[in-house]
Design an enzyme around this catalytic site. Structure first.
Site, PDB file in Angstrom:
ATOM      1  N   CYS A  86       0.841  -1.203   0.000  1.00 43.69           N
ATOM      2  CA  CYS A  86       0.000   0.000   0.000  1.00 43.69           C
ATOM      3  C   CYS A  86       0.881   1.261   0.000  1.00 43.69           C
ATOM      4  O   CYS A  86       1.527   1.529  -1.006  1.00 43.69           O
ATOM      5  CB  CYS A  86      -0.983  -0.056   1.151  1.00 43.69           C
ATOM      6  SG  CYS A  86      -2.420   0.989   0.856  1.00 43.69           S
ATOM      7  N   HIS A 178      -3.173  -4.923   1.691  1.00 47.24           N
ATOM      8  CA  HIS A 178      -2.573  -5.282   2.980  1.00 47.24           C
ATOM      9  C   HIS A 178      -2.711  -6.791   3.223  1.00 47.24           C
ATOM     10  O   HIS A 178      -3.740  -7.228   3.747  1.00 47.24           O
ATOM     11  CB  HIS A 178      -3.303  -4.556   4.116  1.00 47.24           C
ATOM     12  CG  HIS A 178      -3.102  -3.079   4.126  1.00 47.24           C
ATOM     13  ND1 HIS A 178      -2.175  -2.461   4.925  1.00 47.24           N
ATOM     14  CD2 HIS A 178      -3.714  -2.098   3.431  1.00 47.24           C
ATOM     15  CE1 HIS A 178      -2.224  -1.152   4.730  1.00 47.24           C
ATOM     16  NE2 HIS A 178      -3.155  -0.911   3.825  1.00 47.24           N
ATOM     17  N   GLU A 180      -1.020  -8.362   5.440  1.00 44.32           N
ATOM     18  CA  GLU A 180      -0.776  -8.569   6.882  1.00 44.32           C
ATOM     19  C   GLU A 180      -2.054  -8.461   7.704  1.00 44.32           C
ATOM     20  O   GLU A 180      -2.068  -8.886   8.859  1.00 44.32           O
ATOM     21  CB  GLU A 180       0.294  -7.579   7.377  1.00 44.32           C
ATOM     22  CG  GLU A 180      -0.161  -6.139   7.567  1.00 44.32           C
ATOM     23  CD  GLU A 180      -0.377  -5.368   6.255  1.00 44.32           C
ATOM     24  OE1 GLU A 180      -0.226  -5.946   5.164  1.00 44.32           O
ATOM     25  OE2 GLU A 180      -0.721  -4.176   6.336  1.00 44.32           O
TER      26      GLU A 180
HETATM   27  N1  GLN Z   1      -3.536   6.334   0.896  1.00 42.64           N
HETATM   28  C1  GLN Z   1      -2.288   6.093   1.567  1.00 42.64           C
HETATM   29  C2  GLN Z   1      -1.165   6.852   0.880  1.00 42.64           C
HETATM   30  O1  GLN Z   1      -1.339   7.373  -0.185  1.00 42.64           O
HETATM   31  C3  GLN Z   1      -1.965   4.614   1.601  1.00 42.64           C
HETATM   32  C4  GLN Z   1      -2.967   3.915   2.434  1.00 42.64           C
HETATM   33  C5  GLN Z   1      -2.465   2.652   3.070  1.00 42.64           C
HETATM   34  O2  GLN Z   1      -1.264   2.412   3.168  1.00 42.64           O
HETATM   35  N2  GLN Z   1      -3.398   1.878   3.557  1.00 42.64           N
HETATM   36  O3  GLN Z   1      -0.114   6.922   1.433  1.00 42.64           O
END
Ligand code: GLN
Length: 197
Positions: A86, A178, A180
């Site tokens: 992410c 994610h 995890e």
């Molecule tokens: N939207 C977040 C970003 O741009 C990432 C979100 C996440 O890691 N769950 O950093």
């Protein structure tokens, strides 16, 4: 060889984000030891590093402030596997659409931040990723990025509704979602296998 000589020590970048969930997942996936990495010296002895989800702008700023960006780039250049999830994927990307993002530039992909909407738009799906596991893997998306395009040499490991959400180049692995936050450890096991390959 002494006992412990081939123990696998994994690290979790611990500036911000869901650190303890990744540490637990790495242990369950077979890491002998998991350390929190906040400063360059804490990378010593780490054989594989996770960049967790969180806020990529915050993490990126702190990476540069502590000189961790240079240290991580050096270690990855020497062959240390790295796995960004992410926000971690955003930090790995060479290019972020419409955004000047401080990052690592370790993966030739173009990503779009928050492509799947806001926090309330979080969702869980199963993804086919045959290179990672024979059964579909569990994936939680939270304000997730997607990959708009991949450069040469980037292997697409999974898509969701046609979009690339899991990809790899050499020992650099990136997921929009994610893993995890699920009970499925197949992706963390796959990542750790890159350290012993
Ligand atoms: N939207 C977040 C970003 O741009 C990432 C979100 C996440 O890691 N769950 O950093």
């Amino acid at each position: 060889m002494t006992a412990g000589a081939c123990r696998l020590r994994a690290g979790v970048l611990s500036l911000q984000g869901d650190i303890s969930e990744h540490a637990g997942a790495l242990r369950e996936a077979g890491a002998d030891d998991v350390v929190r990495v906040r400063r360059p010296a804490e990378l010593d002895g780490v054989a594989a590093l996770v960049l967790p989800g969180g806020e990529s702008t915050t993490i990126g700023r702190l990476l540069a402030e502590y000189g961790l960006d240079i240290a991580i780039r050096r270690r990855v250049g020497e062959g240390m596997p790295v796995f960004g999830t992410c926000a971690g994927m955003i930090l790995l990307a060479d290019e972020v659409v419409d955004f000047a993002q401080p990052g690592l530039g370790l993966l030739p992909v173009r990503v779009r931040r928050n492509a799947y909407g806001r926090q309330v738009d979080s969702f869980e799906v199963r993804l086919e990723a045959p290179k990672v596991a024979s059964a579909p893997i569990e994936a939680v998306f939270i304000r997730a990025p997607w990959v708009e395009s991949v450069g040469p040499g980037v292997d697409v490991l999974a898509r969701y509704e046609g979009r690339v959400v899991l990809c790899q180049q050499d020992r650099v692995l990136a997921a929009s979602f994610h893993p995890e936050l699920t009970r499925d450890r197949s992706l963390h096991r796959y990542f750790l296998s890159l350290a012993s390959a």
